[in-house]
Design a protein around this motif. Structure first.
Motif, PDB file in Angstrom:
ATOM      1  N   THR A 157      50.224 -48.954  45.645  1.00  0.00           N
ATOM      2  CA  THR A 157      49.036 -49.522  46.283  1.00  0.00           C
ATOM      3  C   THR A 157      48.072 -50.018  45.219  1.00  0.00           C
ATOM      4  OG1 THR A 157      49.204 -48.117  48.241  1.00  0.00           O
ATOM      5  CG2 THR A 157      47.058 -49.074  47.778  1.00  0.00           C
ATOM      6  N   TYR A 158      47.580 -51.230  45.424  1.00  0.00           N
ATOM      7  CA  TYR A 158      46.569 -51.838  44.544  1.00  0.00           C
ATOM      8  C   TYR A 158      45.330 -52.106  45.383  1.00  0.00           C
ATOM      9  CZ  TYR A 158      44.279 -55.598  41.843  1.00  0.00           C
ATOM     10  OH  TYR A 158      43.370 -56.391  41.183  1.00  0.00           O
ATOM     11  N   LEU A 171      45.956 -48.049  53.237  1.00  0.00           N
ATOM     12  CA  LEU A 171      46.888 -48.662  52.299  1.00  0.00           C
ATOM     13  C   LEU A 171      47.406 -47.661  51.272  1.00  0.00           C
ATOM     14  CD1 LEU A 171      45.078 -52.060  51.572  1.00  0.00           C
ATOM     15  CD2 LEU A 171      47.187 -51.747  52.883  1.00  0.00           C
ATOM     16  N   ALA A 172      46.564 -46.719  50.892  1.00  0.00           N
ATOM     17  CA  ALA A 172      46.918 -45.782  49.824  1.00  0.00           C
ATOM     18  C   ALA A 172      47.661 -44.547  50.322  1.00  0.00           C
ATOM     19  CB  ALA A 172      45.658 -45.344  49.081  1.00  0.00           C
ATOM     20  N   GLU A 173      47.632 -44.284  51.607  1.00  0.00           N
ATOM     21  CA  GLU A 173      48.148 -43.013  52.128  1.00  0.00           C
ATOM     22  C   GLU A 173      49.587 -42.753  51.685  1.00  0.00           C
ATOM     23  OE1 GLU A 173      47.829 -40.446  56.239  1.00  0.00           O
ATOM     24  OE2 GLU A 173      47.668 -42.630  56.327  1.00  0.00           O
ATOM     25  N   GLY A 174      49.769 -41.655  50.947  1.00  0.00           N
ATOM     26  CA  GLY A 174      51.078 -41.230  50.494  1.00  0.00           C
ATOM     27  C   GLY A 174      51.708 -42.084  49.413  1.00  0.00           C
ATOM     28  N   ALA A 175      50.964 -42.994  48.809  1.00  0.00           N
ATOM     29  CA  ALA A 175      51.522 -43.878  47.785  1.00  0.00           C
ATOM     30  C   ALA A 175      51.962 -43.074  46.560  1.00  0.00           C
ATOM     31  CB  ALA A 175      50.506 -44.933  47.368  1.00  0.00           C
ATOM     32  N   LEU A 177      52.079 -44.390  43.498  1.00  0.00           N
ATOM     33  CA  LEU A 177      51.112 -44.762  42.468  1.00  0.00           C
ATOM     34  C   LEU A 177      49.991 -45.562  43.116  1.00  0.00           C
ATOM     35  CD1 LEU A 177      51.770 -45.876  38.831  1.00  0.00           C
ATOM     36  CD2 LEU A 177      50.078 -47.091  40.201  1.00  0.00           C
ATOM     37  N   PHE A 178      48.773 -45.172  42.823  1.00  0.00           N
ATOM     38  CA  PHE A 178      47.577 -45.822  43.372  1.00  0.00           C
ATOM     39  C   PHE A 178      46.819 -46.456  42.216  1.00  0.00           C
ATOM     40  CE2 PHE A 178      43.303 -44.939  45.712  1.00  0.00           C
ATOM     41  CZ  PHE A 178      43.229 -46.250  46.124  1.00  0.00           C
ATOM     42  N   GLY A 211      50.525 -39.832  44.768  1.00  0.00           N
ATOM     43  CA  GLY A 211      51.241 -39.099  43.730  1.00  0.00           C
ATOM     44  C   GLY A 211      50.635 -39.250  42.354  1.00  0.00           C
ATOM     45  N   ARG A 212      50.004 -40.400  42.100  1.00  0.00           N
ATOM     46  CA  ARG A 212      49.451 -40.662  40.779  1.00  0.00           C
ATOM     47  C   ARG A 212      48.325 -41.669  40.913  1.00  0.00           C
ATOM     48  NH1 ARG A 212      53.308 -42.236  35.633  1.00  0.00           N
ATOM     49  NH2 ARG A 212      51.829 -41.753  33.961  1.00  0.00           N
TER      50      ARG A 212
END
Length: 250
Positions: A157-158, A171-175, A177-178, A211-212
């Motif tokens: 996610t960007y 958009l970021a949920e569970g990504a 790498l964020f 995750g990150r």
């Protein structure tokens, strides 16, 4: 997915970095997220000038798109091999007009579209090459989009440029790498709907259980180390500052 930080400075280039630009690769396909000031030169450290397959522009502020004018020159006026074909460019409504105005002296009003195949971004899901893409409007003074890329069961996610908003969380949920902007300093700037500070980026990462976390778009006048410390105060997962040339396997 392979993510390469081409440029990560916010607002204007720093002595160490071009402005926002991130190369994402999978299955031989090369997608560039943004092409801000100085990014075109840095990109050539990583791939050939004509090796891109698609470009995604999160919004039309200069620090995210202005080097598209230089890329137009490279593609339109290429002598060896002739003019390049049109590469897909995904951007907000008015992207072609914005770039034509910025360049100011295109051979014709439609010259940009001869080398760029413009697609207008809207909230929703679609594919770019091997990537499953979801875009949503985020909180910024101009039309701006965050993006979620999925491939091979992994997610990147960007944030683009944004203040705190629910769509960014989605958009970021569970990504895995964020890649999240952190332009402001907690306790110093407070402008709703413009940018995140380090603590807010950390809170977004924590709440979305990513995750990150990689903090990016930090302007030269902002203390990146403080922003990272503020993010780590609320997010317990791996967190770091984006650096030009860093490569992540997502």
């Amino acid at each position: 997915m392979k993510l390469t930080v081409v440029g990560c400075s916010g607002s204007f280039p720093s002595a160490e970095s071009a402005c926002s630009s991130y190369l994402v690769e999978a299955d031989g396909f090369r997608l560039l997220l943004d092409m801000g000031n100085g990014a075109l030169g840095e990109l050539q450290r990583h791939i050939g000038l004509y090796d891109l397959d698609a470009i995604f522009l999160s919004h039309l502020h200069a620090d995210h798109c202005i080097d598209m004018c230089g890329y137009f020159v490279a593609r339109y006026y290429r002598h060896t091999g002739g003019r390049c074909g049109a590469i897909p460019v995904y951007g907000p409504e008015g992207t072609e007009q914005r770039l034509t105005t910025a360049y100011a002296d295109t051979p014709s009003p439609s010259a940009m579209s001869e080398v760029f195949d413009f697609h207008t971004l809207k909230p929703g899901s679609f594919d770019i090459g091997p990537f499953s893409v979801r875009t949503e409007r985020v909180a910024h003074p101009v039309e701006a989009y965050g993006v979620r890329l999925e491939h091979g069961g992994r997610t990147l996610t960007y944030s683009g440029d944004t203040g705190v908003c629910e769509t960014l969380h989605e958009l970021a949920e569970g990504a895995d790498l964020f890649l999240c902007e952190a332009s402001f300093t907690h306790g110093k700037e407070d402008v709703p709907g413009l940018h995140l500070n380090g603590r807010e980026a950390g809170e977004q990462a924590r709440d979305a259980e990513v995750g990150r976390l990689v903090l990016t778009h930090i302007p030269p006048w902002t203390d990146a180390a403080r922003n990272l410390a503020d993010a780590r105060a609320v997010y317990r997962g791996p967190a770091e500052i984006a650096r030009t040339g860093t490569v992540y396997e997502v």
